[in-house]
Design a protein around this motif. Structure first.
Motif, PDB file in Angstrom:
ATOM      1  N   ASP A  16       0.824  -1.213   0.000  1.00  0.00           N
ATOM      2  CA  ASP A  16       0.000   0.000   0.000  1.00  0.00           C
ATOM      3  C   ASP A  16       0.856   1.260   0.000  1.00  0.00           C
ATOM      4  N   ALA A  17       1.957   1.237   0.752  1.00  0.00           N
ATOM      5  CA  ALA A  17       2.819   2.414   0.815  1.00  0.00           C
ATOM      6  C   ALA A  17       3.648   2.571  -0.456  1.00  0.00           C
ATOM      7  N   VAL A  18       4.230   1.473  -0.928  1.00  0.00           N
ATOM      8  CA  VAL A  18       5.122   1.526  -2.089  1.00  0.00           C
ATOM      9  C   VAL A  18       4.353   1.835  -3.369  1.00  0.00           C
ATOM     10  N   ARG A  19       3.094   1.457  -3.422  1.00  0.00           N
ATOM     11  CA  ARG A  19       2.308   1.707  -4.627  1.00  0.00           C
ATOM     12  C   ARG A  19       2.234   3.202  -4.958  1.00  0.00           C
ATOM     13  N   GLY A  20       2.356   4.052  -3.971  1.00  0.00           N
ATOM     14  CA  GLY A  20       2.313   5.488  -4.214  1.00  0.00           C
ATOM     15  C   GLY A  20       3.601   6.051  -4.784  1.00  0.00           C
ATOM     16  N   THR A  21       4.679   5.243  -4.764  1.00  0.00           N
ATOM     17  CA  THR A  21       5.982   5.705  -5.248  1.00  0.00           C
ATOM     18  C   THR A  21       6.401   5.031  -6.544  1.00  0.00           C
ATOM     19  N   ALA A  22       6.168   3.740  -6.627  1.00  0.00           N
ATOM     20  CA  ALA A  22       6.622   2.953  -7.788  1.00  0.00           C
ATOM     21  C   ALA A  22       5.842   3.305  -9.049  1.00  0.00           C
ATOM     22  N   GLY A  23       6.421   2.927 -10.195  1.00  0.00           N
ATOM     23  CA  GLY A  23       5.725   3.093 -11.465  1.00  0.00           C
ATOM     24  C   GLY A  23       4.899   1.865 -11.807  1.00  0.00           C
ATOM     25  N   PHE A  24       5.469   0.678 -11.472  1.00  0.00           N
ATOM     26  CA  PHE A  24       4.796  -0.603 -11.648  1.00  0.00           C
ATOM     27  C   PHE A  24       5.052  -1.430 -10.393  1.00  0.00           C
ATOM     28  N   ILE A  25       4.079  -2.248 -10.008  1.00  0.00           N
ATOM     29  CA  ILE A  25       4.261  -3.080  -8.824  1.00  0.00           C
ATOM     30  C   ILE A  25       3.449  -4.360  -8.968  1.00  0.00           C
ATOM     31  N   SER A  26       4.016  -5.464  -8.477  1.00  0.00           N
ATOM     32  CA  SER A  26       3.292  -6.741  -8.492  1.00  0.00           C
ATOM     33  C   SER A  26       2.746  -7.010  -7.095  1.00  0.00           C
ATOM     34  N   PRO A  27       1.533  -7.519  -7.001  1.00  0.00           N
ATOM     35  CA  PRO A  27       0.932  -7.798  -5.695  1.00  0.00           C
ATOM     36  C   PRO A  27       1.299  -9.182  -5.176  1.00  0.00           C
ATOM     37  N   VAL A  28       1.053  -9.408  -3.900  1.00  0.00           N
ATOM     38  CA  VAL A  28       1.120 -10.739  -3.280  1.00  0.00           C
ATOM     39  C   VAL A  28      -0.099 -10.881  -2.378  1.00  0.00           C
ATOM     40  N   PRO A  29      -0.941 -11.872  -2.637  1.00  0.00           N
ATOM     41  CA  PRO A  29      -0.886 -12.855  -3.726  1.00  0.00           C
ATOM     42  C   PRO A  29      -1.360 -12.255  -5.050  1.00  0.00           C
ATOM     43  N   GLY A  30      -1.303 -13.054  -6.112  1.00  0.00           N
ATOM     44  CA  GLY A  30      -1.806 -12.630  -7.417  1.00  0.00           C
ATOM     45  C   GLY A  30      -0.763 -12.038  -8.334  1.00  0.00           C
ATOM     46  N   GLY A  31       0.507 -12.201  -7.975  1.00  0.00           N
ATOM     47  CA  GLY A  31       1.573 -11.651  -8.800  1.00  0.00           C
ATOM     48  C   GLY A  31       2.465 -12.734  -9.361  1.00  0.00           C
ATOM     49  N   VAL A  32       3.624 -12.902  -8.741  1.00  0.00           N
ATOM     50  CA  VAL A  32       4.609 -13.864  -9.226  1.00  0.00           C
ATOM     51  C   VAL A  32       4.097 -15.301  -9.109  1.00  0.00           C
ATOM     52  N   GLY A  33       3.272 -15.591  -8.101  1.00  0.00           N
ATOM     53  CA  GLY A  33       2.784 -16.954  -7.886  1.00  0.00           C
ATOM     54  C   GLY A  33       2.111 -17.570  -9.102  1.00  0.00           C
ATOM     55  N   PRO A  34       1.037 -16.955  -9.622  1.00  0.00           N
ATOM     56  CA  PRO A  34       0.385 -17.518 -10.806  1.00  0.00           C
ATOM     57  C   PRO A  34       1.310 -17.599 -12.016  1.00  0.00           C
ATOM     58  N   MET A  35       2.205 -16.629 -12.145  1.00  0.00           N
ATOM     59  CA  MET A  35       3.128 -16.647 -13.271  1.00  0.00           C
ATOM     60  C   MET A  35       4.154 -17.774 -13.152  1.00  0.00           C
ATOM     61  N   THR A  36       4.547 -18.119 -11.932  1.00  0.00           N
ATOM     62  CA  THR A  36       5.481 -19.224 -11.742  1.00  0.00           C
ATOM     63  C   THR A  36       4.869 -20.532 -12.224  1.00  0.00           C
ATOM     64  N   VAL A  37       3.593 -20.737 -11.922  1.00  0.00           N
ATOM     65  CA  VAL A  37       2.899 -21.936 -12.388  1.00  0.00           C
ATOM     66  C   VAL A  37       2.852 -21.955 -13.915  1.00  0.00           C
ATOM     67  N   ALA A  38       2.569 -20.805 -14.515  1.00  0.00           N
ATOM     68  CA  ALA A  38       2.517 -20.727 -15.981  1.00  0.00           C
ATOM     69  C   ALA A  38       3.882 -20.993 -16.595  1.00  0.00           C
TER      70      ALA A  38
END
Length: 314
Positions: A275-297
């Motif tokens: 929640d805090a970093v989302r205000g600074t970054a340009g792109f951000i991946s969430p947890v869950p719903g980010g790298v996890g599903p992509m790892t399976v793919a």
């Protein structure tokens, strides 16, 4: 302006559609796309459920799936971890005991079976079995998790198409932003053999300037603030704060941590204070719903990659 979310679920679905097309092409040429997975023991319910769901996903994509369920009675027979299986164990494919010899025998039989194009071993292994000793036995050409030391080493030379799945997922998510990596500064927090180190190498191969560090690195925030691309795979909840992130940076959260949810249960969070970093970054991946599903793919992408004749590989 809040960072754009890198939706791992949507990106994984896009890759699954491409995988299904490639599977159909292999089968249309008379080939087979088959994943043989080994599940040792039955006490880890999460591993069992994951293995069963994996079978369902493979079926949806046209991938043959064989789950080898092996029971455990003891893990310290002669010819144990780090040693080749004994000739006696190899000679008896119906041996009921799953010691190191039993698992090694199954892997070596799958290695030599031309119908098998992809092999993996579900984690965790029961106590007393060393993952490294088991995974190093998998034929590198069939090692779709990219965990055989030979495949990890070949990543450095660009000679292996079967990269560790989480590392490959991270790179694909970064690429999905459309940002050119060449010349960018990338900081990877965490240096595990199957995640942090391969991510750093894959970023180097795209001509990024890579800084590898960990949770013990002095002045970590000073390094992370330089990053155009920041990847955290340290396994420390909320390690990355907003003041540690360069404005506009790509932030990929690989951490998977279980913490109290305040209601008597637990929840999954990453390494990044989302929640805090989302205000600074340009792109951000969430947890869950980010790298996890992509790892399976990416595991399934490696499966079809291992099944394709060299001349047809993407």
């Amino acid at each position: 302006m809040p960072a754009r979310i890198i939706d791992g679920k949507a990106l994984a679905q896009s890759h699954r559609e491409q995988i299904a097309t490639r599977v159909a092409a292999v089968r249309g040429r008379g080939g087979r796309v088959r994943l043989d997975a080994i599940l040792v023991g039955t006490t880890d319910n999460a591993a069992r459920v994951y293995a069963e769901k994996q079978g369902q996903t493979c079926a949806e994509l046209g991938i043959e799936y064989r789950l080898h369920r092996l029971s455990v009675e003891e893990c310290d027979e002669p010819g144990g971890p780090g040693q080749p299986p004994s000739p006696a164990s190899l000679a008896d494919p119906d041996h009921p005991h799953t010691t190191y010899d039993g698992i090694a025998r199954r892997i070596l039989l799958l290695n030599t079976n031309d119908d098998v194009s992809a092999i993996m071993v579900h984690m965790p292994l029961p106590e007393g079995l060393d993952p490294y000793s088991i995974q190093r036995l998998i034929d590198p050409d069939k090692d779709v998790e990219g965990v055989n030391p030979a495949n990890i080493g070949n990543i450095v030379y660009g000679r292996s198409s079967l990269a560790p799945c989480t590392a490959l997922a991270t790179i694909k998510m970064i690429e999905s932003t459309g940002v050119e990596l060449r010349g960018k500064t990338a900081v990877v927090v965490g240096a595990s053999n199957h995640v942090g180190k391969p991510i750093a190498v894959l970023l180097m191969r795209q001509d990024a300037t890579v800084i590898s560090c960990n949770k013990w690195t002095h002045d970590l925030a000073d390094l992370t603030r330089r990053a155009d691309v920041l990847v955290s795979a340290a396994g420390v909840p909320a390690l990355i704060k907003a003041d540690m992130v360069k404005p506009g940076a790509i932030v990929i959260d690989v951490g998977v941590n279980r913490v109290p949810d305040g209601k008597g249960g637990t929840k999954t969070v990453g390494d990044v204070d989302f929640d805090a970093v989302r205000g600074t970054a340009g792109f951000i991946s969430p947890v869950p719903g980010g790298v996890g599903p992509m790892t399976v793919a990416m595991l399934l992408l490696n499966v079809v990659q291992a099944s394709e004749p060299a001349g047809f590989r993407a």
